[in-house]
Design a protein around this motif. Structure first.
Motif, PDB file in Angstrom:
ATOM      1  N   ILE A  18       0.831  -1.206   0.000  1.00 30.58           N
ATOM      2  CA  ILE A  18       0.000   0.000   0.000  1.00 30.58           C
ATOM      3  C   ILE A  18       0.865   1.255   0.000  1.00 30.58           C
ATOM      4  O   ILE A  18       0.635   2.196  -0.766  1.00 30.58           O
ATOM      5  N   THR A  19       1.884   1.279   0.857  1.00 32.39           N
ATOM      6  CA  THR A  19       2.733   2.468   0.975  1.00 32.39           C
ATOM      7  C   THR A  19       3.443   2.779  -0.343  1.00 32.39           C
ATOM      8  O   THR A  19       3.481   3.932  -0.790  1.00 32.39           O
ATOM      9  N   GLU A  20       3.997   1.761  -0.989  1.00 36.20           N
ATOM     10  CA  GLU A  20       4.767   1.991  -2.217  1.00 36.20           C
ATOM     11  C   GLU A  20       3.878   2.294  -3.415  1.00 36.20           C
ATOM     12  O   GLU A  20       4.368   2.785  -4.440  1.00 36.20           O
ATOM     13  N   SER A  21       2.583   2.008  -3.324  1.00 33.45           N
ATOM     14  CA  SER A  21       1.682   2.259  -4.451  1.00 33.45           C
ATOM     15  C   SER A  21       1.300   3.729  -4.556  1.00 33.45           C
ATOM     16  O   SER A  21       0.734   4.151  -5.571  1.00 33.45           O
ATOM     17  N   TYR A  22       1.596   4.513  -3.537  1.00 33.13           N
ATOM     18  CA  TYR A  22       1.224   5.926  -3.512  1.00 33.13           C
ATOM     19  C   TYR A  22       2.471   6.791  -3.661  1.00 33.13           C
ATOM     20  O   TYR A  22       3.538   6.446  -3.146  1.00 33.13           O
ATOM     21  N   PRO A  23       2.349   7.932  -4.344  1.00 30.98           N
ATOM     22  CA  PRO A  23       3.497   8.839  -4.462  1.00 30.98           C
ATOM     23  C   PRO A  23       3.858   9.417  -3.102  1.00 30.98           C
ATOM     24  O   PRO A  23       3.024   9.407  -2.173  1.00 30.98           O
ATOM     25  N   PRO A  24       5.106   9.912  -2.949  1.00 24.47           N
ATOM     26  CA  PRO A  24       5.557  10.399  -1.634  1.00 24.47           C
ATOM     27  C   PRO A  24       4.620  11.408  -0.985  1.00 24.47           C
ATOM     28  O   PRO A  24       4.409  11.355   0.228  1.00 24.47           O
ATOM     29  N   GLU A  25       4.049  12.299  -1.785  1.00 21.62           N
ATOM     30  CA  GLU A  25       3.190  13.338  -1.195  1.00 21.62           C
ATOM     31  C   GLU A  25       1.861  12.772  -0.684  1.00 21.62           C
ATOM     32  O   GLU A  25       1.125  13.453   0.037  1.00 21.62           O
ATOM     33  N   LEU A  59      -3.041   6.016   6.376  1.00 20.73           N
ATOM     34  CA  LEU A  59      -4.410   6.085   6.876  1.00 20.73           C
ATOM     35  C   LEU A  59      -5.194   4.850   6.454  1.00 20.73           C
ATOM     36  O   LEU A  59      -5.884   4.220   7.263  1.00 20.73           O
ATOM     37  N   ILE A  60      -5.059   4.470   5.189  1.00 21.70           N
ATOM     38  CA  ILE A  60      -5.791   3.305   4.668  1.00 21.70           C
ATOM     39  C   ILE A  60      -5.354   2.029   5.383  1.00 21.70           C
ATOM     40  O   ILE A  60      -6.186   1.219   5.802  1.00 21.70           O
ATOM     41  N   PHE A  61      -4.053   1.851   5.540  1.00 21.35           N
ATOM     42  CA  PHE A  61      -3.569   0.638   6.191  1.00 21.35           C
ATOM     43  C   PHE A  61      -4.015   0.582   7.648  1.00 21.35           C
ATOM     44  O   PHE A  61      -4.414  -0.481   8.139  1.00 21.35           O
ATOM     45  N   MET A  62      -3.928   1.702   8.345  1.00 22.59           N
ATOM     46  CA  MET A  62      -4.308   1.711   9.758  1.00 22.59           C
ATOM     47  C   MET A  62      -5.791   1.410   9.948  1.00 22.59           C
ATOM     48  O   MET A  62      -6.209   0.879  10.969  1.00 22.59           O
ATOM     49  N   MET A  63      -6.610   1.762   8.946  1.00 25.10           N
ATOM     50  CA  MET A  63      -8.024   1.387   9.024  1.00 25.10           C
ATOM     51  C   MET A  63      -8.163  -0.129   9.066  1.00 25.10           C
ATOM     52  O   MET A  63      -8.973  -0.679   9.813  1.00 25.10           O
ATOM     53  N   GLY A  64      -7.355  -0.816   8.247  1.00 22.15           N
ATOM     54  CA  GLY A  64      -7.365  -2.276   8.270  1.00 22.15           C
ATOM     55  C   GLY A  64      -6.900  -2.825   9.596  1.00 22.15           C
ATOM     56  O   GLY A  64      -7.441  -3.824  10.099  1.00 22.15           O
ATOM     57  N   VAL A  65      -5.889  -2.185  10.190  1.00 24.46           N
ATOM     58  CA  VAL A  65      -5.364  -2.602  11.490  1.00 24.46           C
ATOM     59  C   VAL A  65      -6.447  -2.500  12.565  1.00 24.46           C
ATOM     60  O   VAL A  65      -6.513  -3.325  13.485  1.00 24.46           O
ATOM     61  N   ILE A  66      -7.331  -1.513  12.432  1.00 27.11           N
ATOM     62  CA  ILE A  66      -8.408  -1.340  13.404  1.00 27.11           C
ATOM     63  C   ILE A  66      -9.570  -2.292  13.128  1.00 27.11           C
ATOM     64  O   ILE A  66     -10.103  -2.947  14.031  1.00 27.11           O
TER      65      ILE A  66
END
Length: 522
Positions: free
Chosen positions: A128-135, A142-149
């Motif tokens: 997920i992190t690498e699929s998005y540009p740095p900015e 945010l998206i990943f942490m939603m899954g963690v919750i």
């Protein structure tokens, strides 16, 4: 777009994000869904309480062994191959868990399911992190942490519903259709980065793998079984503690000195990642520990059914999905993540103080709900800030190692938290009981009046005077035990709260990462 770039756009990014989210949710769902089925497993498989605990322990050991190696395994086999293989492994062993005919067969299958699941969590964050540009990395966190919750929140509720309406194998079978879908999408859309070369078998750090498995596996066992086995009074706990201690020291030495380490410990030279890893441990300790208390207290002390306790945890956890965008917006406004994290820790302290204050023998669902929702304001501010700090100055090829470190340490922090809290409750309970009993003197007029009233009440129901007095004493004993337990839970909240409050000034002393350090360079 750079040929080596892992950034995705349009529908590909959407599908990859959904695939990774499904995998993260499945892995975390299985960490909690089994808890509500332990009684059924014990009865159906003819296991003792100690034996059935291995269903949870084996999964945790498989998780913590594999998570640190996910970056290396991705390079060895290619990320798409490794990620897809892990999904298939998780799905296959989910089916086998449902087919298990004995508790030890189930524990064995859960270990391998945990190894597949641990890879899903750490690799999902990297994907997920690498699929998005740095900015837009903040959005990816945010998206990943939603899954963690979502994953741990849904576990008790779904597990309770399945156990009440179907049978225990279905808590594993529900993984199969989603696992098949995720595997197909992974094979089609996940790409493998070009950085990192596959090593020949002769150069693989086999000793490092052995030391990691022995040390982290032993540590997880000690944390899971310590309180149950009376800690260092048990020979197995003592021996495995020695293995964990010296194994970790030798493992770190090996990974620093070996030319091709399986875990790039040297990545922790990055101060932001090191700080993020440390606070991931503290977050895991407080978050997992405080979440663990809620169903334990509501079921053991208030007599709630498992479904109600699971519903409370689920609803309050899902409410955090409304809080995440606010935290993300605060980070986007330019407020330093250190400030947001420190504020989150102060909020969490106040919430622990409030939580201790609402604990009574009659606390209702609405009171717990509103207090626990407030808790997630603090926790979510901490969680997103940790990601912002830990990954702020990592290059793309370092993200996988960073995700592995923070994921493993967060889970170990949770294991430490639960182990310490269960021991703390037991010992504080005994201490409070001793303190309360010293104030109960039958020569005290108030105590004697209470006993006399109880005796009269039982005699009115047909008890003999002696039997009524014994029943009155038992009633007083029950009241003392209940009050001692209540005080011990309050102590837990105060202790966790003050731990986070003490960390707030330390967070403010962290230096901010350079914004231009977040690049897609290799």
């Amino acid at each position: 777009m750079n040929g080596n770039s892992m950034i995705e756009y349009g529908y590909r990014r959407l599908i990859i994000t959904l695939t990774a989210m499904i995998c993260a949710i499945l892995e975390l769902l299985d960490t909690t869904i089994v808890n509500v089925a332990l009684n059924d497993l014990q009865g159906n498989l003819g296991a003792t309480l100690s034996e059935v605990g291995w269903v949870v322990t084996a999964y945790g050991i498989g998780n913590v062994i594999i998570i640190p190696m996910t970056g290396w395994l991705s390079r060895q086999f290619g990320r798409r191959n490794y990620f897809t293989g892990s999904i298939i492994m998780f799905t296959v062993f989910s089916f086998l868990c449902g087919q298990a005919g004995s508790i030890w067969t189930l524990a064995c299958f859960r270990f391998f399911q945990g190894m597949g699941g641990g890879a899903l969590l750490a690799t999902s964050q990297t994907v997920i992190t690498e699929s998005y540009p740095p900015e837009k990395r903040g959005v990816s966190h945010l998206i990943f942490m939603m899954g963690v919750i979502i994953g741990p929140a849904l576990g008790p509720l779904i597990g309770g519903y399945i156990v009440d309406n179907y049978s225990w194998p279905f808590i594993f079978y529900i993984n199969i259709p989603l696992g098949i879908l995720a595997a197909l999408l992974s094979m089609q859309f996940i790409r493998s980065p070009r950085y990192g070369d596959k090593l020949p078998a002769s150069k693989v750090d086999w000793l490092g793998i052995l030391l990691l498995a022995a040390s982290v596996g032993s540590l997880q066992y000690v944390l899971e079984k310590g309180q149950e086995e009376d800690w260092f009074n048990d020979k197995t706990i003592r021996n495995l503690s020695v293995v964990a201690f010296f194994g970790l020291i030798l493992f770190v030495w090996r990974e620093i000195t070996y030319r091709h380490p399986i875990v790039a410990v040297r990545t922790l030279k990055n101060r932001n990642l090191a700080a993020g890893t440390l606070f991931s441990f503290i977050y895991g300790f407080g978050s997992y520990g405080s979440t663990f208390i809620v169903p334990l207290f509501t079921q053991s002390q208030l007599g709630w059914p498992a479904t109600d306790a699971g519903l409370l945890v689920c609803l309050t956890s899902l409410s955090s999905l409304l809080i995440f965008p606010l935290t993300s917006w605060l980070l986007k406004t330019g407020i330093k993540p250190q400030i947001i994290m420190a504020c989150g820790m102060v909020l969490f302290f106040f919430n622990c103080y409030m939580s201790a204050g609402i604990l009574t023998p009659d606390t209702g669902f609405p009171v717990f709900f509103y207090v626990l929702v407030f808790r997630y304001f603090g926790l979510n501010m901490i969680l997103l800030s940790i990601s912002a700090i830990a990954f702020s100055s990592l290059k793309t090829h370092e993200i996988a190692e960073g995700a592995a470190f923070t994921g493993m340490i967060r889970q170990l922090g949770g294991s430490f938290g639960i182990a310490i809290i269960t021991t703390f409750i037991t010992r504080r309970n005994a201490q409070h009981r001793m303190d309360l009993v010293t104030h109960l003197d039958t020569n005290d007029p108030l105590v004697w009046e209470r006993l006399h009233q109880s005796q009269q009440a039982f005699m009115a129901k047909g008890f003999t005077p002696d039997h009524a007095m014994r029943s009155g004493l038992q009633l007083m004993e029950h009241a003392v035990n209940k009050q001692a337990t209540l005080l011990s839970y309050m102590d837990v909240y105060f202790t966790i709260g003050f731990l986070f409050l003490a960390c707030a000034p330390i967070v403010l002393m962290l230096k901010a990462g350079k914004k231009n350090a977040i690049t897609d360079a290799h």
